[in-house]
Scaffold this active site. Structure first.
Site, mmCIF file in Angstrom:
data_model
loop_
_atom_site.group_PDB
_atom_site.id
_atom_site.type_symbol
_atom_site.label_atom_id
_atom_site.label_comp_id
_atom_site.label_asym_id
_atom_site.label_seq_id
_atom_site.Cartn_x
_atom_site.Cartn_y
_atom_site.Cartn_z
ATOM 1 N N LEU A 1 -28.636 -74.000 -15.566
ATOM 2 C CA LEU A 1 -28.892 -75.390 -15.406
ATOM 3 C C LEU A 1 -28.087 -76.025 -16.517
ATOM 4 O O LEU A 1 -28.190 -75.466 -17.689
ATOM 5 C CB LEU A 1 -30.256 -75.605 -15.421
ATOM 6 N N ASP A 2 -27.257 -76.768 -16.176
ATOM 7 C CA ASP A 2 -26.375 -77.506 -17.163
ATOM 8 C C ASP A 2 -27.371 -78.117 -18.129
ATOM 9 O O ASP A 2 -28.592 -78.633 -17.919
ATOM 10 C CB ASP A 2 -25.529 -78.158 -16.713
ATOM 11 N N LYS A 3 -26.800 -78.553 -19.377
ATOM 12 C CA LYS A 3 -27.538 -79.102 -20.419
ATOM 13 C C LYS A 3 -28.226 -80.582 -20.006
ATOM 14 O O LYS A 3 -29.388 -80.844 -20.378
ATOM 15 C CB LYS A 3 -26.701 -79.686 -21.308
ATOM 16 N N SER B 1 -29.290 -81.354 -16.934
ATOM 17 C CA SER B 1 -30.258 -81.211 -15.679
ATOM 18 C C SER B 1 -31.492 -80.659 -16.276
ATOM 19 O O SER B 1 -31.808 -79.995 -17.402
ATOM 20 C CB SER B 1 -29.593 -79.945 -14.930
ATOM 21 N N ARG C 1 -23.444 -81.880 -8.799
ATOM 22 C CA ARG C 1 -22.534 -83.191 -9.299
ATOM 23 C C ARG C 1 -21.197 -83.224 -8.967
ATOM 24 O O ARG C 1 -20.765 -84.331 -8.779
ATOM 25 C CB ARG C 1 -22.606 -82.701 -10.958
#
Length: 239
Positions: free
Chosen positions: A98-100, A102, A182
């Site tokens: 999960l990106d930072k 999220s 995104r």
């Protein structure tokens, strides 16, 4: 099997760490210094800095509700990295990322095989998200998101999308392109302000507050193994 894959399945090191050991000449196979890409088997005598590979640790399966700002990286020099945040006593790693910015569900484990099986895109394992964007959207936006959007030189697979409110929707993906949701939203003229993963296959965040984690239950593991292996697989969770 390649040496780095074989050793990573022991659950003690990442493939990157093993590659570094090889470059530094710290691994021997049957008395000879190992080379990158070398094939090995269970019959080979493999030593790391003169010591045999430790027994495989007890399997661990955790559901973490990752808060925004935590970075999914094994590099401990990175500020707010995932492993420092959890401070778990044995080496575990996330299944996917999960990106930072999220938040939401990450499955953490030391079981490389189950991780690989969950991430295989051809198996179409579902991952469910709740997403809020910067402005209200109409039915056309939902239709385009569901039909597939051109990003990263390809068109995303058709997926299930449904409205929650004027600016929030639910989406179920069966693939995992880099920052996929995104990028899809941006391509259609919308920007994500909040992205939360709430489910991976049969595992969800029920009873797990933001920033907390729990071990998966025996029932969750039985269902997960049935989905991944077509049958149950004997295991003991790290409770």
């Amino acid at each position: 099997m390649r040496i780095n894959k074989y050793m990573s399945l022991s659950g003690h090191w990442s493939r990157r760490e093993i590659d570094r050991f090889i470059e530094e000449g710290c691994i021997t196979v049957n008395g000879s210094v190992c080379v990158r890409g070398q094939d090995v088997s269970e019959e080979d005598a493999i030593l790391v800095m003169g010591m045999p590979i430790p027994d495989k640790p007890k399997p661990v399966y955790i559901a973490l509700n990752k808060p925004p700002g935590i970075v999914c990286t094994a590099v401990r020099d990175v500020r707010n990295n995932l492993f420092e945040y959890m401070d778990y006593p044995v080496r575990i790693f996330p299944v996917g990322r999960l990106d930072k910015d999220s938040q939401g569900l990450l499955i953490m484990t030391n079981d490389g095989d189950i991780s690989n099986r969950i991430l295989r895109s051809e198996k179409s394992h579902e991952k469910e998200y709740v997403v809020t964007v910067t402005k209200p959207f109409g039915g056309e936006f939902l239709e385009k998101m569901g039909a597939g959007v051109a990003i990263l030189g390809t068109v995303t697979n058709p997926c299930k999308v449904s409205r929650i409110s004027s600016d929030t929707f639910r989406i179920i993906l069966t693939q995992g392109l880099n920052r996929q949701i995104r990028r899809m939203c941006k391509e259609l003229g919308f920007y994500v302000t909040r992205l939360e993963r709430i489910r991976i296959m049969n595992i969800n965040l029920e009873g797990t507050e933001l920033g907390e984690w729990r071990h998966l239950t025996d029932g969750e593991m039985l269902t997960l193994f049935e989905k991944l292996y077509g049958k149950t697989r004997e295991t003991t969770s790290g409770k």
